[in-house]
Design a protein around this motif. Structure first.
Motif, short mmCIF file in Angstrom:
data_model
loop_
_atom_site.label_atom_id
_atom_site.label_comp_id
_atom_site.label_asym_id
_atom_site.label_seq_id
_atom_site.Cartn_x
_atom_site.Cartn_y
_atom_site.Cartn_z
N SER A 80 -25.32 17.77 -7.50
CA SER A 80 -25.03 17.51 -6.09
C SER A 80 -25.40 16.11 -5.66
O SER A 80 -24.88 15.61 -4.65
N ARG A 81 -26.29 15.46 -6.38
CA ARG A 81 -26.72 14.11 -6.00
C ARG A 81 -26.03 13.01 -6.80
O ARG A 81 -26.34 11.83 -6.62
N VAL A 82 -25.09 13.37 -7.67
CA VAL A 82 -24.35 12.37 -8.44
C VAL A 82 -23.50 11.50 -7.52
O VAL A 82 -23.42 10.28 -7.68
N ALA A 83 -22.88 12.11 -6.51
CA ALA A 83 -22.01 11.36 -5.60
C ALA A 83 -22.78 10.30 -4.84
O ALA A 83 -22.27 9.19 -4.63
N SER A 84 -24.00 10.61 -4.42
CA SER A 84 -24.78 9.62 -3.67
C SER A 84 -25.17 8.44 -4.56
O SER A 84 -25.23 7.29 -4.09
N ARG A 85 -25.42 8.71 -5.84
CA ARG A 85 -25.73 7.59 -6.75
C ARG A 85 -24.49 6.75 -7.01
O ARG A 85 -24.57 5.53 -7.17
N TRP A 86 -23.31 7.39 -7.07
CA TRP A 86 -22.08 6.63 -7.24
C TRP A 86 -21.82 5.76 -6.01
O TRP A 86 -21.27 4.66 -6.13
N ASP A 87 -22.22 6.22 -4.84
CA ASP A 87 -22.11 5.39 -3.64
C ASP A 87 -22.92 4.10 -3.80
O ASP A 87 -22.49 3.02 -3.38
N LEU A 88 -24.09 4.20 -4.41
CA LEU A 88 -24.89 3.01 -4.67
C LEU A 88 -24.18 2.07 -5.65
O LEU A 88 -24.26 0.84 -5.51
N ASP A 89 -23.49 2.66 -6.64
CA ASP A 89 -22.71 1.84 -7.57
C ASP A 89 -21.57 1.13 -6.84
O ASP A 89 -21.26 -0.04 -7.13
N LYS A 90 -20.92 1.82 -5.91
CA LYS A 90 -19.86 1.19 -5.13
C LYS A 90 -20.43 0.06 -4.28
O LYS A 90 -19.79 -0.99 -4.11
N ASP A 91 -21.63 0.24 -3.76
CA ASP A 91 -22.29 -0.83 -3.02
C ASP A 91 -22.52 -2.05 -3.92
O ASP A 91 -22.28 -3.20 -3.51
N ALA A 92 -23.02 -1.80 -5.14
CA ALA A 92 -23.29 -2.90 -6.07
C ALA A 92 -22.01 -3.64 -6.43
O ALA A 92 -21.98 -4.87 -6.47
N TYR A 93 -20.95 -2.89 -6.72
CA TYR A 93 -19.66 -3.51 -7.05
C TYR A 93 -19.14 -4.33 -5.88
O TYR A 93 -18.73 -5.49 -6.06
N SER A 94 -19.18 -3.77 -4.68
CA SER A 94 -18.68 -4.47 -3.49
C SER A 94 -19.49 -5.74 -3.25
O SER A 94 -18.93 -6.79 -2.90
N GLY A 95 -20.80 -5.66 -3.45
CA GLY A 95 -21.63 -6.84 -3.25
C GLY A 95 -21.35 -7.94 -4.25
O GLY A 95 -21.35 -9.13 -3.91
#
Length: 477
Positions: free
Chosen positions: A271-286
């Motif tokens: 259930s918490r995999v999606a929230s960690r992927w959100d952090l990856d999307k943040d890193a990519y966007s940055g």
């Protein structure tokens, strides 16, 4: 190795098949990943020989370096690799999504998705890291110019390699590590580094694993015997058969990579995999934003303050990832129950309307009594959390041995609303079964670090300005 993993390995030996050590998938598997299998000459310092890559089992590209010791051919390989990797990375720079910040008072934007690269093993990650280091400072003019895409490729490879060090990140993954996170084989961790053998343990069992032990290597280094008897004559003769030979060498690993992805994709995500992927999307966007704004490439070495800050972020990510895995997965939590940092209990008493008026203002502080047959290794004053209510804290008031088991009196705070009456369902009811643990997802602020200009002399003093347009010089090849 943990107790349960050691037990699973022993059971795998007995049953002749790998044993699951997770009930859910603890990483994000992209719908359109880029599988990249690098190959380098054994005995050469990161000299690329070939690479097979693509975004589906039927869409593969083979890049070959005819003379790996030739500098120009190596950077031509980097340009060809960039022509395939950069369009994939850029394909996610489309739609953005708003993200609330500052408790909803402001908003920022990030891309709705991010790229994901898979390599066979940790050696593949290291290969990309070194290739990024050797290309991101290259000049596109002057002496020994390279194609303009090569330095950009180097920056992206360095970015992906850096994220692979962050626990829980799914931007750059290696197959053997991902499989080992979810299955235990009947062999050592060093033997698990062979993708074909590890996969055979999981899919077909120990007998098939024994049969594939001497199969083609998954890279990045080639087999010395293959180098001496097959590769060297082909390179020396500049043989046109070299691409065909290397394709046959890499094709089994290519098929095994997609089989591993299918195995992982068949598991339900935690259930918490999606929230960690959100952090990856943040890193990519940055990182995209940094490149667009003209920031310099990543330095060859971090300064003292930057290195300390990075270490602090990695430690925080590791602690958060360990807690999230335990909260998502009963098998992972079982390790903590064995260690006494978690226990299952049943609520026997509950006073949901208790008010504490000893302070400046009254506050809602319900108390519950739980009983457990498990060993309890917490003392009064300790704070516990339940994965079912992660935002709620339970302070241990007393621990008493009783005829039915150990009785633990808890005082609750948080997660019940802002009024003096608890919201329905926010206080555990009598008869409810709880899992309580000292683990917590609560935010942990990092220590204060000085500005780079105030680096103490014990850590090298203030940074010295570097010559050249960037904060580092090109690595010599």
């Amino acid at each position: 190795m943990s107790t349960l993993v050691a037990l699973a390995r022993a059971q795998a030996v007995t049953e002749g098949r790998a044993q699951p050590i997770a009930t859910v998938r603890h990483l994000h598997v992209h719908d359109r990943p880029l599988v990249l299998i690098p190959l380098a000459m054994a005995g050469e310092a990161n000299a690329p020989l070939a690479a097979m890559l693509g975004t589906s089992p039927t869409d593969r590209h083979l890049l070959v370096v005819g003379q790996p010791r030739n500098r120009d051919e190596r950077f031509a390989f980097a340009a060809d690799l960039a022509a395939l990797v950069l369009p994939y990375v850029d394909s996610f720079r489309g739609t953005e999504e708003p993200v609330a910040v500052d408790r909803g008072r402001d908003v920022r934007y990030r891309y709705v998705d991010a790229p994901q690269i898979w390599v066979p093993n940790t050696g593949g990650v290291e290969f990309l890291k070194l290739l990024g280091r050797s290309t991101r400072f290259r000049r596109v003019d002057g002496d020994y110019p390279v194609h303009p895409s090569v330095p950009l490729l180097g920056r992206w490879l360095t970015f992906f390699a850096s994220t692979s060090e962050v626990p829980g990140s799914s931007l750059l993954l290696n197959a053997v590590q991902a499989l080992a996170l979810h299955w235990a084989t009947g062999q050592s961790a060093a033997e698990d580094a062979q993708l074909a053998v590890q996969l055979a343990w999981i899919v077909d069992g120990a007998r098939e694993a024994h049969n594939v032990e001497n199969g083609p290597v998954a890279g990045p280094d080639t087999d010395p015997d293959f180098d001496n008897h097959v590769l060297a004559p082909l390179i020396a003769a500049s043989s046109p058969d070299l691409p065909k030979v290397l394709e046959e060498l890499l094709l089994p690993t290519w098929e095994q990579m997609w089989k591993a992805l299918a195995l992982l994709r068949g598991m339900d995500a935690g259930s918490r995999v999606a929230s960690r992927w959100d952090l990856d999307k943040d890193a990519y966007s940055g990182h995209v934003q940094g490149i667009e704004e003209g920031t310099p490439p990543q330095p060859r070495r971090d300064g003292a303050v930057a290195a300390a800050a990075r270490l602090q972020r990695l430690e925080t990510a590791a602690a958060r990832y360990a807690v999230q895995r335990a909260f998502d997965d009963p098998l992972v939590m079982a390790e903590h129950r064995l260690a006494g940092t978690a226990f299952g209990a049943t609520v026997t008493l509950a006073k949901a309307d208790r008010i504490d008026d000893t302070g400046k203002r009254p506050v809602l502080r319900p108390r519950i009594m739980v009983v457990t047959a498990e060993t309890v290794r917490v003392e009064p004053g300790a704070t516990l959390t339940s994965p079912a209510r992660p935002s709620q804290k339970a302070k241990v008031i007393s621990v008493t041995a009783g005829p039915a088991g150990t009785e633990v009196l808890l005082e609750l705070s948080g997660g019940m609303g802002r009024k003096l009456v608890a919201e329905p369902g926010s206080v555990p009811a009598v008869g409810e079964k709880l899992l309580l643990t000292t683990l917590s997802e609560a935010y942990r602020p990092g220590g204060a670090l000085p500005e780079p200009e105030q680096t103490p002399w014990t850590h090298g003093g203030p940074p010295v300005a570097q010559d050249g347009p960037w904060s580092g010089q090109p690595d010599q090849q």
